[in-house]
Design an enzyme around this catalytic site. Structure first.
Site: not given
Ligand code: PBG
Length: 324
Positions: A124, A132, A197, A249, A275, A314
């Site tokens: 991505c 992705c 995820k 996650k 994040s 983080y």
């Molecule tokens: C990539 C990825 C993402 C995150 C980690 N790897 C973004 C998503 O899936 O949109 C998010 C990490 C975060 O928000 O700290 N696929």
């Protein structure tokens, strides 16, 4: 003494700090933490990420110096995210041996050979549409994408990555990567699968940080946030495919999933405090609503209590600098 008088008194073991420490069930140390960083090519100075106070996109040309500082502070493991200026429809820069992903792995390993360098294995940040994987007929094509994941993983391993972390949520991604790695002599490189995820709104600040302009959403490949059993099935399926570590996650809103995965597997489990979770704590602390250090300690401890062995956060650098 009245019969109702309590025989059990929880407060006996809460009376002093030393007693509390003796009976404390879990703890978090720097050994458990993975620090995610954003590395941008073609940038001169660190660029602050407005939605993540304290987080900067690191210029590729300053990566070596920054990684040395991170290692000197006591961080043991890094997750690398590239901010690409060479995006295309397939994300091909990510499997170019001289592309941003390979370069940042080499630079990070050169700068601090003892750090565990983990490569986020996805597209991505390298695709023009922000999805992705490869788009075919308006959808991310699963089987073409996992072929490319295999290629990318081998390039990452050749560049020196200590661990591969597939995050694209394609079916069969762990098997495809395992076969590709083994086929190229990297049978000892572990895979940490982003397995539970979720298609989460908590990734909002990451997409700005990683320069990912997503068209649409990821609901056709990430797990529905309202589904716990399905996430468990996917985590167990990743284990059967040969994953070495399973990830849940986001973190805090999904502690129930983490606890359920813990009951079903003997593998190490990673929790990713994403994040949006970081932003919520930072901004609430800036507004004076909460005590940041205490909330960070409590949130990381909650991951341990729920069953995580590793934590991506983080806050890792703040913790390394200030202690727990
Ligand atoms: C990539 C990825 C993402 C995150 C980690 N790897 C973004 C998503 O899936 O949109 C998010 C990490 C975060 O928000 O700290 N696929």
């Amino acid at each position: 003494m009245s019969p109702a008088f309590p025989l059990t008194r929880f407060r006996r073991l809460r009376a002093t700090q030393a007693l509390r420490d003796l009976v404390q069930e879990t703890s978090v140390t720097l050994n458990d933490l993975i620090y995610p960083i954003f590395v941008e090519e073609g940038l001169d100075d660190p660029a602050p990420v407005d939605s993540m106070p304290g987080i900067f996109r690191i210029p590729e040309r300053k990566l070596a110096a920054t990684v040395k500082e991170i290692a000197a502070a006591g961080i043991r493991a890094l997750m690398l995210f590239g901010v690409s200026h060479h995006k295309d429809a397939d994300g091909s820069d990510s499997w170019n041996p001289n592309g941003l992903m390979a370069r940042m792995i080499r630079r990070a390993k050169d700068a601090a050979p003892g750090l565990v360098v983990i490569s986020d294995t996805c597209f991505c940040e390298y695709t023009s549409h922000g999805h992705c994987g490869v788009i075919a007929h308006g959808d991310v094509h699963n089987d073409h994408t996992i072929e490319n994941l295999g290629r990318q993983a081998v390039v990452a391993a050749k560049a020196g990555a200590d661990m591969i972390a597939p995050s694209s949520m394609m079916d069969g991604q762990v098997t495809a990567i395992r076969r590709a790695l083994d086929g190229d002599g990297f049978e000892t490189t572990p895979i940490m699968a982003y397995s539970s995820k979720f298609a989460s709104a908590f990734y909002g600040p990451f997409r700005a940080a990683a320069g990912c302009d997503l068209e649409g959403d990821r609901k056709a490949y990430q797990v529905n946030p309202l589904n716990g059993r399905e996430a468990l099935r996917e985590s167990l399926s990743d284990e059967a495919e040969g994953a070495d570590i399973l990830m849940v996650k986001p973190g805090m809103p999904y502690l129930d999933v983490l606890a359920r995965v813990r009951q079903q597997t003997l593998l190490p489990i990673a929790a990713y405090q994403v994040s949006g979770e970081y932003a919520m704590i930072k901004f609430a602390a800036q507004a004076g609503a909460i005590d940041e250090a205490r909330v960070v300690r409590e949130s990381l401890g909650a991951f341990k209590r729920a069953g995580a062995d590793l934590i991506l956060t983080y806050f890792a650098m703040d913790i390394a600098r200030q202690g727990f």
